[in-house]
Scaffold this active site. Structure first.
Site, PDB file in Angstrom:
ATOM      1  N   ARG A  32      -6.641  -6.428  -2.038  1.00  0.00           N
ATOM      2  CA  ARG A  32      -6.522  -6.110  -3.464  1.00  0.00           C
ATOM      3  C   ARG A  32      -7.246  -4.804  -3.809  1.00  0.00           C
ATOM      4  O   ARG A  32      -6.717  -3.946  -4.517  1.00  0.00           O
ATOM      5  CB  ARG A  32      -7.110  -7.265  -4.284  1.00  0.00           C
ATOM      6  CG  ARG A  32      -6.880  -7.109  -5.766  1.00  0.00           C
ATOM      7  CD  ARG A  32      -7.499  -8.258  -6.560  1.00  0.00           C
ATOM      8  NE  ARG A  32      -7.007  -8.235  -7.920  1.00  0.00           N
ATOM      9  CZ  ARG A  32      -7.385  -7.374  -8.853  1.00  0.00           C
ATOM     10  NH1 ARG A  32      -8.308  -6.460  -8.581  1.00  0.00           N
ATOM     11  NH2 ARG A  32      -6.860  -7.408 -10.054  1.00  0.00           N
TER      12      ARG A  32
ATOM     13  N   GLU B 102      10.868   7.228  21.626  1.00  0.00           N
ATOM     14  CA  GLU B 102       9.657   7.465  20.827  1.00  0.00           C
ATOM     15  C   GLU B 102       8.441   6.805  21.531  1.00  0.00           C
ATOM     16  O   GLU B 102       7.615   6.143  20.919  1.00  0.00           O
ATOM     17  CB  GLU B 102       9.791   6.935  19.403  1.00  0.00           C
ATOM     18  CG  GLU B 102       8.814   7.596  18.437  1.00  0.00           C
ATOM     19  CD  GLU B 102       8.855   6.957  17.048  1.00  0.00           C
ATOM     20  OE1 GLU B 102       9.515   7.540  16.185  1.00  0.00           O
ATOM     21  OE2 GLU B 102       8.235   5.900  16.856  1.00  0.00           O
TER      22      GLU B 102
ATOM     23  N   HIS C  75       3.193   0.887   2.503  1.00  0.00           N
ATOM     24  CA  HIS C  75       3.556  -0.473   2.934  1.00  0.00           C
ATOM     25  C   HIS C  75       2.689  -0.995   4.080  1.00  0.00           C
ATOM     26  O   HIS C  75       2.834  -2.131   4.488  1.00  0.00           O
ATOM     27  CB  HIS C  75       5.023  -0.523   3.339  1.00  0.00           C
ATOM     28  CG  HIS C  75       5.284   0.139   4.682  1.00  0.00           C
ATOM     29  ND1 HIS C  75       5.299   1.511   4.826  1.00  0.00           N
ATOM     30  CD2 HIS C  75       5.515  -0.371   5.911  1.00  0.00           C
ATOM     31  CE1 HIS C  75       5.541   1.808   6.094  1.00  0.00           C
ATOM     32  NE2 HIS C  75       5.664   0.677   6.774  1.00  0.00           N
TER      33      HIS C  75
ATOM     34  N   ASP D 262       8.264   1.315  17.250  1.00  0.00           N
ATOM     35  CA  ASP D 262       7.059   0.505  17.513  1.00  0.00           C
ATOM     36  C   ASP D 262       7.013  -0.789  16.696  1.00  0.00           C
ATOM     37  O   ASP D 262       5.954  -1.306  16.407  1.00  0.00           O
ATOM     38  CB  ASP D 262       5.816   1.353  17.191  1.00  0.00           C
ATOM     39  CG  ASP D 262       5.848   1.920  15.768  1.00  0.00           C
ATOM     40  OD1 ASP D 262       6.633   1.421  14.938  1.00  0.00           O
ATOM     41  OD2 ASP D 262       5.079   2.872  15.489  1.00  0.00           O
TER      42      ASP D 262
ATOM     43  N   HIS E 264       8.270  -0.947  -1.022  1.00  0.00           N
ATOM     44  CA  HIS E 264       8.651  -1.873   0.051  1.00  0.00           C
ATOM     45  C   HIS E 264       8.448  -3.309  -0.466  1.00  0.00           C
ATOM     46  O   HIS E 264       7.526  -3.558  -1.255  1.00  0.00           O
ATOM     47  CB  HIS E 264       7.707  -1.582   1.226  1.00  0.00           C
ATOM     48  CG  HIS E 264       8.034  -2.323   2.485  1.00  0.00           C
ATOM     49  ND1 HIS E 264       7.754  -3.658   2.649  1.00  0.00           N
ATOM     50  CD2 HIS E 264       8.595  -1.918   3.649  1.00  0.00           C
ATOM     51  CE1 HIS E 264       8.138  -4.027   3.856  1.00  0.00           C
ATOM     52  NE2 HIS E 264       8.655  -2.990   4.482  1.00  0.00           N
TER      53      HIS E 264
ATOM     54  N   GLU F 146       1.482  -1.965  15.031  1.00  0.00           N
ATOM     55  CA  GLU F 146       2.392  -1.084  15.779  1.00  0.00           C
ATOM     56  C   GLU F 146       1.729  -0.525  17.041  1.00  0.00           C
ATOM     57  O   GLU F 146       2.418  -0.225  18.015  1.00  0.00           O
ATOM     58  CB  GLU F 146       2.857   0.096  14.899  1.00  0.00           C
ATOM     59  CG  GLU F 146       3.749  -0.291  13.734  1.00  0.00           C
ATOM     60  CD  GLU F 146       2.980  -0.821  12.533  1.00  0.00           C
ATOM     61  OE1 GLU F 146       1.729  -0.889  12.585  1.00  0.00           O
ATOM     62  OE2 GLU F 146       3.626  -1.167  11.535  1.00  0.00           O
TER      63      GLU F 146
HETATM   64  C1  UD1 Z   1       7.854  -3.323   9.628  1.00  0.00           C
HETATM   65  C2  UD1 Z   1       7.195  -2.710  10.839  1.00  0.00           C
HETATM   66  C3  UD1 Z   1       6.539  -1.389  10.462  1.00  0.00           C
HETATM   67  C4  UD1 Z   1       7.521  -0.461   9.777  1.00  0.00           C
HETATM   68  C5  UD1 Z   1       8.157  -1.182   8.606  1.00  0.00           C
HETATM   69  C6  UD1 Z   1       9.183  -0.306   7.935  1.00  0.00           C
HETATM   70  C7  UD1 Z   1       6.278  -4.326  12.478  1.00  0.00           C
HETATM   71  C8  UD1 Z   1       5.022  -4.894  13.002  1.00  0.00           C
HETATM   72  N1  UD1 Z   1       6.138  -3.576  11.363  1.00  0.00           N
HETATM   73  O1  UD1 Z   1       6.832  -3.636   8.688  1.00  0.00           O
HETATM   74  O2  UD1 Z   1       6.078  -0.753  11.618  1.00  0.00           O
HETATM   75  O3  UD1 Z   1       6.866   0.706   9.347  1.00  0.00           O
HETATM   76  O4  UD1 Z   1       8.785  -2.381   9.087  1.00  0.00           O
HETATM   77  O5  UD1 Z   1       9.672  -0.916   6.777  1.00  0.00           O
HETATM   78  O6  UD1 Z   1       7.313  -4.507  13.055  1.00  0.00           O
HETATM   79  N2  UD1 Z   1      10.723  -8.293   3.654  1.00  0.00           N
HETATM   80  C9  UD1 Z   1      11.750  -8.495   2.763  1.00  0.00           C
HETATM   81  N3  UD1 Z   1      12.995  -8.061   3.124  1.00  0.00           N
HETATM   82  C10 UD1 Z   1      13.262  -7.464   4.297  1.00  0.00           C
HETATM   83  C11 UD1 Z   1      12.211  -7.286   5.199  1.00  0.00           C
HETATM   84  C12 UD1 Z   1      10.937  -7.697   4.865  1.00  0.00           C
HETATM   85  O7  UD1 Z   1      11.560  -9.037   1.683  1.00  0.00           O
HETATM   86  O8  UD1 Z   1      14.434  -7.091   4.546  1.00  0.00           O
HETATM   87  C13 UD1 Z   1       9.371  -8.738   3.270  1.00  0.00           C
HETATM   88  C14 UD1 Z   1       9.032 -10.107   3.796  1.00  0.00           C
HETATM   89  O9  UD1 Z   1       8.259 -10.775   2.857  1.00  0.00           O
HETATM   90  C15 UD1 Z   1       8.180  -9.820   5.003  1.00  0.00           C
HETATM   91  C16 UD1 Z   1       7.475  -8.536   4.625  1.00  0.00           C
HETATM   92  O10 UD1 Z   1       8.427  -7.823   3.827  1.00  0.00           O
HETATM   93  O11 UD1 Z   1       7.288 -10.845   5.284  1.00  0.00           O
HETATM   94  C17 UD1 Z   1       7.099  -7.692   5.815  1.00  0.00           C
HETATM   95  O12 UD1 Z   1       8.214  -7.494   6.691  1.00  0.00           O
HETATM   96  P1  UD1 Z   1       7.989  -7.264   8.281  1.00  0.00           P
HETATM   97  O13 UD1 Z   1       9.277  -6.939   8.939  1.00  0.00           O
HETATM   98  O14 UD1 Z   1       7.192  -8.383   8.834  1.00  0.00           O
HETATM   99  O15 UD1 Z   1       7.034  -6.030   8.320  1.00  0.00           O
HETATM  100  P2  UD1 Z   1       7.091  -4.639   7.517  1.00  0.00           P
HETATM  101  O16 UD1 Z   1       5.895  -4.580   6.642  1.00  0.00           O
HETATM  102  O17 UD1 Z   1       8.443  -4.415   6.922  1.00  0.00           O
END
Ligand code: UD1
Length: 363
Positions: free
Chosen positions: A214, A119, A206, A97, A238, A131
């Site tokens: 906050r 899924e 996460h 998702d 995360h 999601e």
């Molecule tokens: C995403 C999924 C979520 C899943 C999660 C698992 C969506 C909407 N959300 O959320 O469903 O549970 O992945 O981890 O698709 N970042 C890094 N390095 C990375 C990836 C991300 O530093 O390799 C940081 C970045 O600042 C980024 C933030 O994490 O902006 C969020 O990443 P993003 O892929 O947008 O969403 P997740 O919170 O990881």
């Protein structure tokens, strides 16, 4: 001849594609392409999972990276379109998702390429959850909906999806868990992290609803710190959560909690397997704790995985300190009484990938 193009992008997708790729490899005449959108790109969020899961390197990496939902979704769509034109598969297979799931489904359906969603049908009924939007859109458009549990079948029927598109196949995450459980146990991560033979808690948080405000994040950290006063608390963080802790100046409030960088799949399972309890907002951990028989407290008002509550070890708790601590007390009491047993809801038998591959090659 059947050609499958699998799309993955974010950490939880990798555990889901592995059993399908493996099962489809067993059919002569099937060609497979693995596309990674690059939604997750840190080695700890991506490459290490490929190694643990013995996944082949992606044939294509779209390298889209992070961004707002609109920017990330748009980038995935425009980068994916030429790839679809190049490979012209019989099926685009999407997982879970995340934004990559929905973005590639949109592109493929508009081009008349058949989409299979692994899924499908899970619903939290909470449209504030990104999601949930991805699930709704993907399931409306996909041609084949592979469901992990019977509640998912019902959700789809309630939304008017014709039964001919729905296939109950079971849970692919469980295929991966069962096939790697022995390797995870051998790894003995509790020894590495200094908690072997003791009660300890394992946590991950996460979700934007828990970490982007906050006040809420502060409540969760305060609960974890209190719990850390009585047993070691390992918190695998995360990148989003680490950023928020720094941005909100909350680093000091997690004083007694052990903060860990994101862990590999095998380290995670190895630690979860021996934990006294898990505190989380992850979807996957709700399922994994159910299969391992480890009590799980999920800090969310709802779950798209209700069988983990009705048949498993999961319980929903409010995202605030007192509510979490009261639930922890009760869970530890029930655990002493031997109240938590591994559970395998229907179709959580390690064979979902095989069922999916068999359907894809015959459709
Ligand atoms: C995403 C999924 C979520 C899943 C999660 C698992 C969506 C909407 N959300 O959320 O469903 O549970 O992945 O981890 O698709 N970042 C890094 N390095 C990375 C990836 C991300 O530093 O390799 C940081 C970045 O600042 C980024 C933030 O994490 O902006 C969020 O990443 P993003 O892929 O947008 O969403 P997740 O919170 O990881």
């Amino acid at each position: 001849m059947t050609s499958l193009l699998h799309v993955v992008g974010a950490r939880p997708n990798f555990m889901k594609v592995a059993p399908v790729l493996r099962a489809a490899r067993g059919y002569p005449g099937v060609t497979q392409t693995l596309v990674h959108t690059g939604q997750h790109y840190d080695a700890a969020m991506s490459e290490r999972f490929f190694a643990d899961l013995d996944l082949p390197a992606p044939d294509v990496n779209l390298g889209v990276g992070s961004g707002t939902h609109a920017a990330q979704t748009a980038r995935i769509m425009s980068e994916f379109e030429p790839i679809l034109d190049r490979f012209r598969p019989d099926w685009v297979v999407v997982y879970g998702d995340v934004n990559s799931t929905m973005a590639c489904t949109l592109v493929a359906s508009k081009k008349g390429t058949r989409v299979a969603h692994v899924e499908a049908g899970l619903r939290s009924r909470d449209r504030l959850m990104p999601e949930e939007i991805n699930r709704l859109v993907t399931d409306q458009l996909a041609d084949l909906l592979f469901t992990p549990s019977r509640d998912a079948d019902q959700n789809l029927k309630d939304e008017g999806v014709p039964e001919s598109r729905i296939r109950f196949v079971g849970n692919v995450m469980v295929d991966t868990l069962l096939s790697l459980r022995a390797s995870a146990r051998e790894l003995a991560a509790p020894v590495t992290y200094g908690v072997a033979g003791k009660p300890y808690a394992f946590c991950t948080f996460h979700r934007p609803s828990n970490v982007d405000r906050r006040e809420t994040l502060g409540e969760i950290l305060a609960a974890l710190d209190d719990l850390a006063g009585r047993m070691p608390v390992l918190f695998a963080i995360h990148p989003r959560t680490r950023q928020r802790i720094a941005e909100f100046g909350l680093g000091g409030t997690a004083g007694r909690v052990t903060l860990l960088d994101p862990l590999s799949y095998l380290d995670t399972i190895s630690l979860v397997d021996q934990a006294s309890l898990v505190l989380t907002d992850s979807g996957g951990l709700q399922e994994e704790t159910t299969v391992l028989g480890v009590p799980c407290l999920t800090a969310r008002p709802n779950t798209e995985r209700p069988v983990t509550v009705t048949e498993g070890t999961n319980r929903l708790v409010p995202s605030e300190r007192d509510g979490i601590l009261a639930a922890v007390e009760e869970v530890l009491r029930r655990r002493e009484a031997g109240d938590f047993k591994p559970s395998h809801p229907a179709g959580w038998d390690g064979k979902a990938g095989e069922r999916i591959a068999a359907i894809l090659v015959s459709e």
